[in-house]
Enzyme design. Structure first.
Site, mmCIF file in Angstrom:
data_model
loop_
_atom_site.group_PDB
_atom_site.id
_atom_site.type_symbol
_atom_site.label_atom_id
_atom_site.label_comp_id
_atom_site.label_asym_id
_atom_site.label_seq_id
_atom_site.Cartn_x
_atom_site.Cartn_y
_atom_site.Cartn_z
ATOM 1 N N HIS A 156 11.664 4.019 -0.588
ATOM 2 C CA HIS A 156 10.661 4.263 -1.642
ATOM 3 C C HIS A 156 9.964 2.975 -2.055
ATOM 4 O O HIS A 156 9.493 2.853 -3.179
ATOM 5 C CB HIS A 156 11.298 4.906 -2.874
ATOM 6 C CG HIS A 156 12.202 6.058 -2.568
ATOM 7 N ND1 HIS A 156 11.747 7.348 -2.446
ATOM 8 C CD2 HIS A 156 13.531 6.102 -2.303
ATOM 9 C CE1 HIS A 156 12.765 8.143 -2.153
ATOM 10 N NE2 HIS A 156 13.856 7.414 -2.039
ATOM 11 N N SER A 277 -12.484 -15.437 3.219
ATOM 12 C CA SER A 277 -13.456 -14.653 2.463
ATOM 13 C C SER A 277 -14.742 -15.457 2.370
ATOM 14 O O SER A 277 -14.710 -16.689 2.374
ATOM 15 C CB SER A 277 -12.900 -14.378 1.069
ATOM 16 O OG SER A 277 -13.951 -14.197 0.145
ATOM 17 N N LYS A 283 -8.711 -17.395 0.085
ATOM 18 C CA LYS A 283 -8.221 -16.203 0.781
ATOM 19 C C LYS A 283 -7.817 -16.437 2.231
ATOM 20 O O LYS A 283 -8.438 -17.207 2.962
ATOM 21 C CB LYS A 283 -9.308 -15.123 0.755
ATOM 22 C CG LYS A 283 -9.581 -14.634 -0.649
ATOM 23 C CD LYS A 283 -8.610 -13.563 -1.066
ATOM 24 C CE LYS A 283 -9.106 -12.281 -0.481
ATOM 25 N NZ LYS A 283 -8.420 -11.126 -0.953
ATOM 26 N N GLU A 290 -5.194 -4.993 9.368
ATOM 27 C CA GLU A 290 -5.954 -3.960 8.654
ATOM 28 C C GLU A 290 -6.813 -3.144 9.628
ATOM 29 O O GLU A 290 -6.930 -1.921 9.508
ATOM 30 C CB GLU A 290 -6.856 -4.600 7.590
ATOM 31 C CG GLU A 290 -6.064 -5.156 6.417
ATOM 32 C CD GLU A 290 -6.911 -6.040 5.504
ATOM 33 O OE1 GLU A 290 -8.090 -5.736 5.283
ATOM 34 O OE2 GLU A 290 -6.381 -7.059 5.026
#
Ligand code: ARG
Length: 463
Positions: A156, A277, A283, A290
């Site tokens: 979980h 970024s 970043k 992704e």
């Protein structure tokens, strides 16, 4: 351009219909398979006395010339051709004259295209399996290096029990090993030649289907001509195997993205597999992971698209089936692309063992082991579970861990507690004493690594 099938109709196809009907822009990638199939078909026609030996040789020479010229770029695919089969045949006749027109004797594009896709996908599967195996190797290498890296195991997404990073990684090795097996099964079931099914009903010529099948490395021939031309189960099977592979890559990606976050900081991806970024200078984004997660949707889409194309089709061939190729091609391209960045991304990933360990120290990961401690001393497990639950609640209220509880406090809860409790609930013990087969314990992890390595070395599995 005059259609090879002109004869039945007089009117020319409208430009729009012609473009709509054409598949050359996506099926031209099968030219090698198309030519290989035609060469063996021509050989067989001569062997069976259907055409002259010397005619067959002329056809094969002509086809070889086309193959060489397409490979070298000397010959360009004609975008106006209807499909790759028509293109090759027209080019052959252009080169060798009327003899070229004999190639299509006792053959239809229906069995020809069914043959070509099988040959094409057979090659693709081999390539994909090699890439999957490379990824398994990369995962296994990281597992070997991280057998001592204790981290929280989750259920979980809540900290559950301590495990090693090796154990976590090996779970993916197992999934990928099954993926390889599924592809191998799909390839084996696909490996039957449909050529000779002809348009749908077979032929009156005395052809030798087994001859062609053997020459092209098939295990045998399809046994029913209608099925031979209308079966695309093997495409669906492949798409479904690839969908599952993408599921695995997507879950792995999700974890890599999480682990790379400031919140976790369990791993750091190499700069070669991250991006920055355009506005936020700090970043470092896990774009490759992704994208793999994102591209999973495409492959699922390809599977659903083909299933939907097939579901209402009467036997045998219908033009709807031309839609099979874009789906399978897109899926194999996507999966290969994903695997090609995934394996080196895993190989070069740096693992932050101290951060993993620190995370494992919080979250009462040893609570089950504390309950087991009491159980081994005679307390029924359910009673121990309840008692430890109370201790955990107390610790949370006081902002401490189970290691911070004094022996006096433990004894107040149960007489069964002794000094040895601290050693018993250390993270090292929790992991080290896991002895069951498949567990996160060191012996089990070593056995898993060995098993995966043996699998990778076993070339027999790799057809
Ligand atoms: N381009 C077609 C396909 O991909 C080849 C088969 C055409 N057969 C036919 N009867 N029109 O399915």
């Amino acid at each position: 351009m005059e259609k090879m099938w002109a004869g039945r109709t007089e009117g020319a196809l409208s430009r729009e219909a012609d473009d709509f009907n054409s598949s050359i822009h996506f099926d031209s990638r099968m030219y090698r398979q198309d030519i290989a199939g035609s060469m063996e078909h021509a050989t067989m026609l001569a062997v069976c006395g259907i055409i002259e030996e010397q005619e067959s040789e002329q056809i094969i020479d002509g086809l070889q010339g086309i193959l060489d010229d397409l490979d070298s770029g000397a010959l360009a695919i004609d975008p106006d051709a209807e499909d790759i089969h028509m293109f090759v045949e027209a080019e052959l006749t252009k080169r060798i004259g009327d003899v070229g027109k004999k190639l299509h004797t006792s053959r239809s594009r229906n069995d020809q295209v069914a043959l070509d896709i099988r040959l094409y996908l057979r090659d693709e599967i081999r390539e994909i399996r090699a890439l999957i195996r490379d990824l398994i190797a990369a995962v296994c290498e990281q597992a070997e290096k991280n057998q001592d890296a204790i981290m929280p195991g989750y259920t979980h997404l809540q900290r559950a029990q301590p495990i090693t990073f090796a154990q976590h990684l090996l779970a993916y090795a197992m999934m990928l090993r099954r993926d390889d097996g599924r592809l191998s099964d799909a390839a084996a079931r696909m490996n039957y030649s449909p050529l000779g099914s002809c348009a749908l009903a077979g032929t009156t010529y005395p052809i030798d289907r087994m001859f062609v099948a053997r020459q092209l490395g098939f295990s045998g021939i399809t046994e029913n001509s209608l099925d031979g031309v209308s079966d695309r189960d093997f495409c669906v099977e492949l798409l479904s195997a690839l969908s599952l592979t993408m599921t695995h890559l997507s879950r792995f990606s999700e974890e890599i993205i999480l682990w790379s976050s400031w919140e976790f900081k369990f791993v750091e991806l190499d700069d070669a597999y991250t991006t920055g970024s355009s506005i936020m200078p700090q970043k470092k984004n896990s774009d490759m992971a992704e994208l793999v997660r994102g591209k999973t949707g495409r492959v699922y889409g390809d599977l659903i698209a083909l299933l939907t194309v097939l579901k209402g089709l009467p036997l045998a061939y219908n033009k709807d089936m031309q839609e099979d190729k874009e789906s399978v091609f897109d899926a194999v391209d996507t999966v290969k692309m994903c695997l090609r960045v995934f394996a080196p991304m895993i190989r070069t990933m740096r693992v932050n063992k101290p951060n993993m360990y620190a995370a494992a120290q919080k979250g009462f990961l040893n609570a089950t082991d504390l309950a087991d401690y009491l159980t081994k001393k005679g307390m029924p497990f359910r009673t121990a579970y309840k008692l430890v639950g109370g201790l955990v609640a107390d610790c949370i209220a006081k902002g401490k861990t189970l290691e911070d509880v004094s022996l006096a406090e433990y004894r107040a809860a149960s007489e069964l507690f002794d000094e040895d409790v601290y050693a018993e609930i250390s993270l090292e013990t929790c992991v080290g004493k896991r002895v069951s087969a498949g567990s996160t314990g060191p012996e089990s992890v070593k056995a898993q690594i060995r098993s995966v390595q043996e699998f990778l070395q076993n070339e027999k599995d790799f057809y």
